[in-house]
Design an enzyme around this catalytic site. Sequence first.
Site, mmCIF file in Angstrom:
data_model
loop_
_atom_site.group_PDB
_atom_site.id
_atom_site.type_symbol
_atom_site.label_atom_id
_atom_site.label_comp_id
_atom_site.label_asym_id
_atom_site.label_seq_id
_atom_site.Cartn_x
_atom_site.Cartn_y
_atom_site.Cartn_z
ATOM 1 N N ASP A 94 2.339 7.958 2.148
ATOM 2 C CA ASP A 94 2.394 6.852 1.202
ATOM 3 C C ASP A 94 1.751 7.318 -0.095
ATOM 4 O OD1 ASP A 94 3.028 4.365 0.242
ATOM 5 O OD2 ASP A 94 1.255 3.370 1.031
ATOM 6 N N GLY A 95 2.132 6.696 -1.186
ATOM 7 C CA GLY A 95 1.548 7.019 -2.477
ATOM 8 C C GLY A 95 1.721 5.853 -3.419
ATOM 9 N N GLU A 132 4.289 9.265 -4.252
ATOM 10 C CA GLU A 132 5.098 9.255 -3.031
ATOM 11 C C GLU A 132 5.610 10.667 -2.747
ATOM 12 O OE1 GLU A 132 5.399 6.871 -0.975
ATOM 13 O OE2 GLU A 132 5.483 4.919 -1.965
ATOM 14 N N ASP A 154 7.770 4.885 2.964
ATOM 15 C CA ASP A 154 8.334 3.615 2.522
ATOM 16 C C ASP A 154 8.972 3.743 1.146
ATOM 17 O OD1 ASP A 154 6.169 3.707 0.815
ATOM 18 O OD2 ASP A 154 5.078 2.057 1.760
ATOM 19 N N HIS A 209 3.979 -2.376 4.149
ATOM 20 C CA HIS A 209 3.200 -3.606 4.340
ATOM 21 C C HIS A 209 3.887 -4.550 5.336
ATOM 22 C CE1 HIS A 209 0.920 -2.245 0.869
ATOM 23 N NE2 HIS A 209 2.053 -2.138 0.202
ATOM 24 N N ASP A 219 -1.547 3.663 3.456
ATOM 25 C CA ASP A 219 -1.818 2.794 2.310
ATOM 26 C C ASP A 219 -3.317 2.655 2.076
ATOM 27 O OD1 ASP A 219 -0.794 0.692 0.332
ATOM 28 O OD2 ASP A 219 -2.177 -0.500 1.537
#
Length: 240
Positions: A94-95, A132, A154, A209, A219
Amino acid sequence: MSKKVYAVFQGHQPGLFDSWDEASLQVKGFKGATYKSFPSQAAAIAWLRECVLNAKEPVAQILIDLIKAQTDNGSNTSNLSLTKPNGKIIIHTDGGASPNPGVGGYGVVLQQGKRRKELSAGYQLTTNNRMEMMAVIVALQSLNGSSEVLLHTDSKYVVDSITKRWVYGWKQRGWKKSDGKRPVNVDLWEVLIELLDGHQVEFRWVKGHAGNIENERCDALVTEARKMKNLLVDTGYKAF
């Protein structure tokens, strides 16, 4: 004295563990961790099944796989393992940046069987998409030798650009899009393409999320990284 089995329902990596040393790594620092020790693997599986059935929130897929394997094999749980049958390395990334552009960071969780590693870093000024991408790059750079990888992110930007082969078209045209304009983040795309040549990577998009435990952990790593002192400089970022 029989050896205990440790079951983790909520933790960094849920599942079964043969020692407290391994299990404790999964629950340490995890808010709301749920775990228990049992005299046998069958008892541990039964407890995990009960937890899954009573859960009001989304459950980690690895727990469902464990319980399904036990059901498929009857009462024999001796061959249950946290490793995937094909031995893939499981990666979640994630980023993000806030604002965008702004202070950013990336988070990575790598898993292979019971082995687990987390990576993260924060940057003074960058973008969501660059972080990301950086998460995927750092994850692949951390691997020793050519590996078979299942990578979860994501980021539609990353997944679609690779799996729909947009980025390869840009490169073939001399880093130009179909409209003749130069795509952004070419410096990172060049690095990522080279890394992908050295590994067998399957990209899997996950909704952010949405209760995916490892995505949520990534996250959290991003949030923590953005708050760190001595943030790094994203030398490839250019504000337009």
